[in-house]
Scaffold this motif. Sequence first.
Motif, PDB file in Angstrom:
ATOM      1  N   LEU A 132       0.859  -1.183   0.000  1.00 37.86           N
ATOM      2  CA  LEU A 132       0.000   0.000   0.000  1.00 37.86           C
ATOM      3  C   LEU A 132       0.892   1.230   0.000  1.00 37.86           C
ATOM      4  O   LEU A 132       1.790   1.350   0.836  1.00 37.86           O
ATOM      5  CB  LEU A 132      -0.910   0.008   1.228  1.00 37.86           C
ATOM      6  N   LEU A 143       0.865   5.276   0.315  1.00 39.31           N
ATOM      7  CA  LEU A 143       0.052   6.387   0.795  1.00 39.31           C
ATOM      8  C   LEU A 143       0.805   7.709   0.665  1.00 39.31           C
ATOM      9  O   LEU A 143       2.037   7.731   0.725  1.00 39.31           O
ATOM     10  CB  LEU A 143      -0.305   6.176   2.269  1.00 39.31           C
ATOM     11  N   GLU A 203       1.501  11.851   5.715  1.00 43.91           N
ATOM     12  CA  GLU A 203       0.413  11.829   6.695  1.00 43.91           C
ATOM     13  C   GLU A 203      -0.391  13.113   6.738  1.00 43.91           C
ATOM     14  O   GLU A 203      -1.592  13.087   6.998  1.00 43.91           O
ATOM     15  CB  GLU A 203       0.959  11.464   8.067  1.00 43.91           C
ATOM     16  N   HIS A 232      -3.315  12.787   4.312  1.00 50.37           N
ATOM     17  CA  HIS A 232      -4.239  11.652   4.399  1.00 50.37           C
ATOM     18  C   HIS A 232      -5.681  12.145   4.445  1.00 50.37           C
ATOM     19  O   HIS A 232      -5.987  13.159   5.052  1.00 50.37           O
ATOM     20  CB  HIS A 232      -3.956  10.823   5.647  1.00 50.37           C
ATOM     21  N   CYS A 241      -7.540   7.234   2.303  1.00 50.00           N
ATOM     22  CA  CYS A 241      -6.334   6.645   2.901  1.00 50.00           C
ATOM     23  C   CYS A 241      -6.707   5.794   4.115  1.00 50.00           C
ATOM     24  O   CYS A 241      -6.171   4.695   4.302  1.00 50.00           O
ATOM     25  CB  CYS A 241      -5.355   7.739   3.311  1.00 50.00           C
ATOM     26  N   GLU A 242      -7.623   6.293   4.925  1.00 48.44           N
ATOM     27  CA  GLU A 242      -8.059   5.539   6.099  1.00 48.44           C
ATOM     28  C   GLU A 242      -8.769   4.253   5.697  1.00 48.44           C
ATOM     29  O   GLU A 242      -8.611   3.222   6.351  1.00 48.44           O
ATOM     30  CB  GLU A 242      -8.970   6.391   6.985  1.00 48.44           C
ATOM     31  N   TRP A 301      -8.163   2.489   2.950  1.00 47.59           N
ATOM     32  CA  TRP A 301      -7.111   1.576   2.515  1.00 47.59           C
ATOM     33  C   TRP A 301      -6.387   0.972   3.719  1.00 47.59           C
ATOM     34  O   TRP A 301      -6.141  -0.243   3.758  1.00 47.59           O
ATOM     35  CB  TRP A 301      -6.094   2.304   1.636  1.00 47.59           C
ATOM     36  N   LYS A 302      -6.021   1.807   4.696  1.00 40.25           N
ATOM     37  CA  LYS A 302      -5.299   1.311   5.873  1.00 40.25           C
ATOM     38  C   LYS A 302      -6.129   0.288   6.639  1.00 40.25           C
ATOM     39  O   LYS A 302      -5.614  -0.739   7.086  1.00 40.25           O
ATOM     40  CB  LYS A 302      -4.894   2.464   6.798  1.00 40.25           C
ATOM     41  N   HIS A 303      -7.411   0.575   6.805  1.00 43.44           N
ATOM     42  CA  HIS A 303      -8.289  -0.353   7.518  1.00 43.44           C
ATOM     43  C   HIS A 303      -8.376  -1.689   6.775  1.00 43.44           C
ATOM     44  O   HIS A 303      -8.295  -2.761   7.387  1.00 43.44           O
ATOM     45  CB  HIS A 303      -9.677   0.253   7.691  1.00 43.44           C
ATOM     46  N   GLY A 351      -5.322  -3.697   7.182  1.00 46.90           N
ATOM     47  CA  GLY A 351      -5.269  -4.279   8.525  1.00 46.90           C
ATOM     48  C   GLY A 351      -6.034  -5.587   8.635  1.00 46.90           C
ATOM     49  O   GLY A 351      -5.801  -6.370   9.559  1.00 46.90           O
ATOM     50  N   VAL A 358       3.039  -1.341   4.233  1.00 51.82           N
ATOM     51  CA  VAL A 358       2.430  -0.025   4.002  1.00 51.82           C
ATOM     52  C   VAL A 358       3.570   0.989   3.915  1.00 51.82           C
ATOM     53  O   VAL A 358       4.380   1.081   4.830  1.00 51.82           O
ATOM     54  CB  VAL A 358       1.451   0.357   5.133  1.00 51.82           C
ATOM     55  N   ILE A 379       4.708   5.034   3.261  1.00 51.29           N
ATOM     56  CA  ILE A 379       4.228   6.408   3.340  1.00 51.29           C
ATOM     57  C   ILE A 379       5.213   7.317   2.603  1.00 51.29           C
ATOM     58  O   ILE A 379       6.422   7.261   2.844  1.00 51.29           O
ATOM     59  CB  ILE A 379       4.056   6.846   4.801  1.00 51.29           C
TER      60      ILE A 379
END
Length: 78
Positions: free
Chosen positions: A6, A8, A11, A14, A18-19, A21-23, A26, A37, A39
């Motif tokens: 991933l 991104l 920060e 974001h 983005c949130e 994708w992160k979720h 996870g 991931v 950044i």
Amino acid sequence: MKQFRLYLPKESEHDVNCERWKHLFGMIDRIHNEVRVYISGIEFAEKDAKYPLPYAVIDKKRVSFEHLYEMVMIKTGK
């Protein structure tokens, strides 16, 4: 073993996408898959991104959020 990557933006840039994708990342099984991931500005330079950020890659192939969602959440039953 599949490789999930991933990418991104930094920060401070974001947003809700983005949130999401992160979720989703996870939720990927980390025992049977390699999950990373990255950044922008920390692990890679934004100018080196191959596509507009954020984006995901599975085994060096770009995937959409919808495809990854179906693959991770629907097919695995999470």
